[in-house]
Design a protein around this motif. Structure first.
Motif, PDB file in Angstrom:
ATOM      1  N   CYS A 175      33.831  99.407  17.355  1.00  0.00           N
ATOM      2  CA  CYS A 175      34.063  97.952  17.378  1.00  0.00           C
ATOM      3  C   CYS A 175      33.083  97.302  18.356  1.00  0.00           C
ATOM      4  O   CYS A 175      33.452  96.890  19.464  1.00  0.00           O
ATOM      5  CB  CYS A 175      35.506  97.658  17.763  1.00  0.00           C
ATOM      6  SG  CYS A 175      36.722  98.263  16.565  1.00  0.00           S
ATOM      7  N   ALA A 181      33.703  93.498  19.566  1.00  0.00           N
ATOM      8  CA  ALA A 181      34.754  93.359  20.571  1.00  0.00           C
ATOM      9  C   ALA A 181      34.294  93.898  21.923  1.00  0.00           C
ATOM     10  O   ALA A 181      34.589  93.323  22.971  1.00  0.00           O
ATOM     11  CB  ALA A 181      36.018  94.085  20.109  1.00  0.00           C
ATOM     12  N   ARG A 204      31.971  91.337  23.503  1.00  0.00           N
ATOM     13  CA  ARG A 204      32.723  90.181  24.000  1.00  0.00           C
ATOM     14  C   ARG A 204      33.537  90.524  25.245  1.00  0.00           C
ATOM     15  O   ARG A 204      33.663  89.713  26.169  1.00  0.00           O
ATOM     16  CB  ARG A 204      33.630  89.628  22.911  1.00  0.00           C
ATOM     17  CG  ARG A 204      32.877  88.886  21.806  1.00  0.00           C
ATOM     18  CD  ARG A 204      33.794  88.199  20.822  1.00  0.00           C
ATOM     19  NE  ARG A 204      34.450  89.140  19.928  1.00  0.00           N
ATOM     20  CZ  ARG A 204      35.739  89.419  19.939  1.00  0.00           C
ATOM     21  NH1 ARG A 204      36.543  88.839  20.824  1.00  0.00           N
ATOM     22  NH2 ARG A 204      36.261  90.286  19.069  1.00  0.00           N
ATOM     23  N   CYS A 253      42.297  98.325  18.953  1.00  0.00           N
ATOM     24  CA  CYS A 253      41.276  97.364  18.534  1.00  0.00           C
ATOM     25  C   CYS A 253      40.913  97.535  17.061  1.00  0.00           C
ATOM     26  O   CYS A 253      40.867  96.569  16.306  1.00  0.00           O
ATOM     27  CB  CYS A 253      40.037  97.520  19.406  1.00  0.00           C
ATOM     28  SG  CYS A 253      38.728  96.329  19.051  1.00  0.00           S
ATOM     29  N   GLN A 273      43.961  94.511  20.149  1.00  0.00           N
ATOM     30  CA  GLN A 273      43.119  94.120  21.280  1.00  0.00           C
ATOM     31  C   GLN A 273      42.294  95.303  21.784  1.00  0.00           C
ATOM     32  O   GLN A 273      42.654  96.458  21.583  1.00  0.00           O
ATOM     33  CB  GLN A 273      43.966  93.584  22.447  1.00  0.00           C
ATOM     34  CG  GLN A 273      44.671  92.274  22.178  1.00  0.00           C
ATOM     35  CD  GLN A 273      45.977  92.466  21.445  1.00  0.00           C
ATOM     36  OE1 GLN A 273      46.671  93.466  21.651  1.00  0.00           O
ATOM     37  NE2 GLN A 273      46.313  91.511  20.594  1.00  0.00           N
ATOM     38  N   CYS A 304      40.667  91.478  18.529  1.00  0.00           N
ATOM     39  CA  CYS A 304      39.704  92.202  17.695  1.00  0.00           C
ATOM     40  C   CYS A 304      39.697  91.764  16.241  1.00  0.00           C
ATOM     41  O   CYS A 304      39.004  92.347  15.429  1.00  0.00           O
ATOM     42  CB  CYS A 304      39.972  93.707  17.788  1.00  0.00           C
ATOM     43  SG  CYS A 304      39.751  94.326  19.465  1.00  0.00           S
TER      44      CYS A 304
END
Length: 286
Positions: A19, A22, A25, A250, A255, A275
């Protein structure tokens, strides 16, 4: 009078599983200094949409990153060794086709299975109740030596399987290795006597009869330190004074979590990013 500079508190992050968005970020939101150590609980890749970008991003962070190997990471190594073939639901094609694939494999197989520092023990999945932190580190080192050696491909051939289900100091060879790897990268539930169970993958209340979450076994020998781990998305985020479970799912659309690993549990700052929709390739949790 000058005072020595204290080392920065590490930030631990749960399973990335490809991911990359994510992860990017989350790092932006954390706004860490260039010297803040980053701990990763393993399963850097697979099931998510950008395994190659995620793995490259971790490698590019350099020595500030400490990651342990997860079961998905070992699966990629097994594919590279010709021991496994890709499974339905894998999202590893971008890595397998990458020009730097050999370099990424070499980097991955040199990562540890356990990390002990400042009274924190990080593993991917779990620790058997009869193991101390020091014993866990020593057993992990036995596996790491093989993975980093010239015969690593042959070593991986006999690594998979559910037997034996219990640890014994008398175990040798493949049986010994298999118990160590299964505990560190696959464990969720075990019996009070340390017998491991690998079929159940639900939440903490879904333990099969006679089993319980590995960290709830009475008198486990790592109760005096804080164990940091991932792997168990169905468990979710679970924070105790001596336990930091950071796989908040995620890749399942939940998350990605980061936690400052301060000695005082009350000061452990949690940071999370959403996510988005679950990845279709996530399939069933392993």
């Amino acid at each position: 009078m000058t005072h020595p500079t204290l080392p920065e508190v590490p930030v631990a992050i749960g399973d990335l599983q490809g991911c990359h968005d994510a992860f990017s970020r989350l790092l932006t939101q954390l706004n860490l200094s260039a010297s803040t150590p980053i701990w990763l609980t393993g399963d850097l890749i697979n099931r998510g949409p950008a395994s190659l970008a995620t793995l490259r991003a971790v490698v590019e962070l350099g020595d500030r990153v400490t990651t342990v190997l997860g079961n998905h990471d070992l699966h990629l190594l097994a594919i590279a060794a010709g021991v496994h073939t890709p499974k339905k639901g894998d999202t590893l094609d971008d890595i397998l086709a990458a020009p730097d694939f050999p370099d990424l494999v070499d980097w991955l197989r040199r990562q540890p299975l356990a990390h002990l520092e400042n009274n924190f023990l990080m593993v991917h999945a779990g620790v058997l109740p009869e193991w101390t932190a020091e014993q866990t580190l020593a057993l992990a080192a036995e596996v790491e030596e093989q993975l980093r050696g010239p015969k690593w491909k042959q070593f991986l051939k006999n690594l998979w399987g559910n037997e034996p289900t219990r640890w014994s100091n008398k175990l040798t060879g493949d049986d010994r290795t298999r118990v160590v790897v299964n505990a560190l990268t696959r464990l969720r539930f075990c019996a009070p006597d340390g017998k491991m169970e690998f079929k159940a993958n639900g939440g903490i209340n879904d333990a099969p009869p006679g089993y319980l979450a590995w960290f709830d076994v009475p008198e486990r020998k790592t109760q005096d330190i804080t164990v940091v781990f991932g792997h168990w998305a169905a468990l979710g985020l679970k924070l105790r004074a001596n336990l930091c479970a950071l796989d908040s799912g995620c890749v399942w659309g939940n998350q990605l979590s980061a936690l400052r690993l301060t000695a005082d549990p009350m000061q452990r700052q949690l940071t999370q990013v959403d996510c988005g929709a679950p990845e279709p390739s996530a399939m069933v949790e392993e």
